[in-house]
Motif scaffolding. Structure first.
Motif, PDB file in Angstrom:
ATOM      1  N   ILE A  40      58.033  36.655  30.206  1.00 22.05           N
ATOM      2  CA  ILE A  40      56.906  37.159  30.990  1.00 22.05           C
ATOM      3  C   ILE A  40      56.066  36.001  31.521  1.00 22.05           C
ATOM      4  N   LEU A  41      55.820  35.012  30.687  1.00 23.91           N
ATOM      5  CA  LEU A  41      55.081  33.837  31.139  1.00 23.91           C
ATOM      6  C   LEU A  41      55.863  33.096  32.224  1.00 23.91           C
ATOM      7  N   LYS A  42      57.170  33.020  32.076  1.00 22.49           N
ATOM      8  CA  LYS A  42      58.012  32.387  33.104  1.00 22.49           C
ATOM      9  C   LYS A  42      57.867  33.120  34.433  1.00 22.49           C
ATOM     10  N   MET A  43      57.842  34.450  34.376  1.00 22.17           N
ATOM     11  CA  MET A  43      57.675  35.243  35.588  1.00 22.17           C
ATOM     12  C   MET A  43      56.331  34.916  36.255  1.00 22.17           C
ATOM     13  N   LEU A  44      55.272  34.783  35.466  1.00 25.31           N
ATOM     14  CA  LEU A  44      53.958  34.446  36.014  1.00 25.31           C
ATOM     15  C   LEU A  44      53.941  33.047  36.624  1.00 25.31           C
ATOM     16  N   VAL A  45      54.600  32.107  35.964  1.00 23.77           N
ATOM     17  CA  VAL A  45      54.677  30.737  36.477  1.00 23.77           C
ATOM     18  C   VAL A  45      55.447  30.718  37.794  1.00 23.77           C
ATOM     19  N   ASP A  46      56.558  31.431  37.858  1.00 23.62           N
ATOM     20  CA  ASP A  46      57.351  31.486  39.081  1.00 23.62           C
ATOM     21  C   ASP A  46      56.565  32.143  40.217  1.00 23.62           C
ATOM     22  N   PHE A  47      55.855  33.221  39.899  1.00 19.78           N
ATOM     23  CA  PHE A  47      55.032  33.895  40.902  1.00 19.78           C
ATOM     24  C   PHE A  47      53.939  32.955  41.430  1.00 19.78           C
ATOM     25  N   ALA A  48      53.273  32.265  40.528  1.00 15.59           N
ATOM     26  CA  ALA A  48      52.209  31.348  40.938  1.00 15.59           C
ATOM     27  C   ALA A  48      52.748  30.231  41.821  1.00 15.59           C
ATOM     28  N   SER A  49      53.925  29.743  41.495  1.00 16.96           N
ATOM     29  CA  SER A  49      54.530  28.694  42.313  1.00 16.96           C
ATOM     30  C   SER A  49      54.854  29.204  43.712  1.00 16.96           C
ATOM     31  N   GLU A  50      55.362  30.435  43.779  1.00 17.86           N
ATOM     32  CA  GLU A  50      55.650  31.033  45.087  1.00 17.86           C
ATOM     33  C   GLU A  50      54.370  31.212  45.897  1.00 17.86           C
ATOM     34  N   VAL A  51      53.301  31.618  45.257  1.00 19.95           N
ATOM     35  CA  VAL A  51      52.018  31.785  45.954  1.00 19.95           C
ATOM     36  C   VAL A  51      51.551  30.458  46.508  1.00 19.95           C
ATOM     37  N   LYS A 107      45.515  31.530  46.135  1.00 12.41           N
ATOM     38  CA  LYS A 107      45.733  30.079  46.085  1.00 12.41           C
ATOM     39  C   LYS A 107      44.539  29.332  45.488  1.00 12.41           C
ATOM     40  N   THR A 108      43.362  29.894  45.599  1.00 12.04           N
ATOM     41  CA  THR A 108      42.177  29.215  45.068  1.00 12.04           C
ATOM     42  C   THR A 108      41.844  29.637  43.643  1.00 12.04           C
ATOM     43  N   HIS A 109      42.564  30.615  43.114  1.00  9.78           N
ATOM     44  CA  HIS A 109      42.277  31.097  41.762  1.00  9.78           C
ATOM     45  C   HIS A 109      42.750  30.061  40.738  1.00  9.78           C
ATOM     46  N   PRO A 110      41.901  29.695  39.772  1.00 17.97           N
ATOM     47  CA  PRO A 110      42.248  28.654  38.792  1.00 17.97           C
ATOM     48  C   PRO A 110      43.505  28.970  37.968  1.00 17.97           C
ATOM     49  N   LEU A 111      43.707  30.228  37.599  1.00 21.41           N
ATOM     50  CA  LEU A 111      44.899  30.561  36.801  1.00 21.41           C
ATOM     51  C   LEU A 111      46.180  30.388  37.599  1.00 21.41           C
ATOM     52  N   ILE A 112      46.153  30.778  38.860  1.00 20.30           N
ATOM     53  CA  ILE A 112      47.327  30.594  39.717  1.00 20.30           C
ATOM     54  C   ILE A 112      47.641  29.104  39.837  1.00 20.30           C
ATOM     55  N   GLN A 113      46.630  28.290  40.022  1.00 15.46           N
ATOM     56  CA  GLN A 113      46.823  26.845  40.143  1.00 15.46           C
ATOM     57  C   GLN A 113      47.388  26.251  38.852  1.00 15.46           C
ATOM     58  N   LYS A 114      46.873  26.701  37.711  1.00 16.69           N
ATOM     59  CA  LYS A 114      47.352  26.169  36.429  1.00 16.69           C
ATOM     60  C   LYS A 114      48.782  26.609  36.140  1.00 16.69           C
TER      61      LYS A 114
END
Length: 51
Positions: free
Chosen positions: A35-46, A8-15
């Protein structure tokens, strides 16, 4: 610190999670880069996850 707290504190996850606040950008990503969509969805879930 637990893994979830570190993520949650990682800058890439936040972005990546912030992309959900821009529907137009999310739609472009959804149509062009799965693939980018998957990363965005994962970050939102986190970011939404409870401890």
């Amino acid at each position: 610190m637990k893994d979830l707290e570190v993520l949650k504190t990682h800058p890439l996850i936040q972005k990546f999670a912030a992309v959900h606040n821009d529907p137009e950008l999310y739609m472009i990503i959804e149509k062009t880069n799965p693939i980018l969509k998957m990363l965005v969805d994962f970050a939102s879930e986190v970011m939404e996850a409870e401890k």
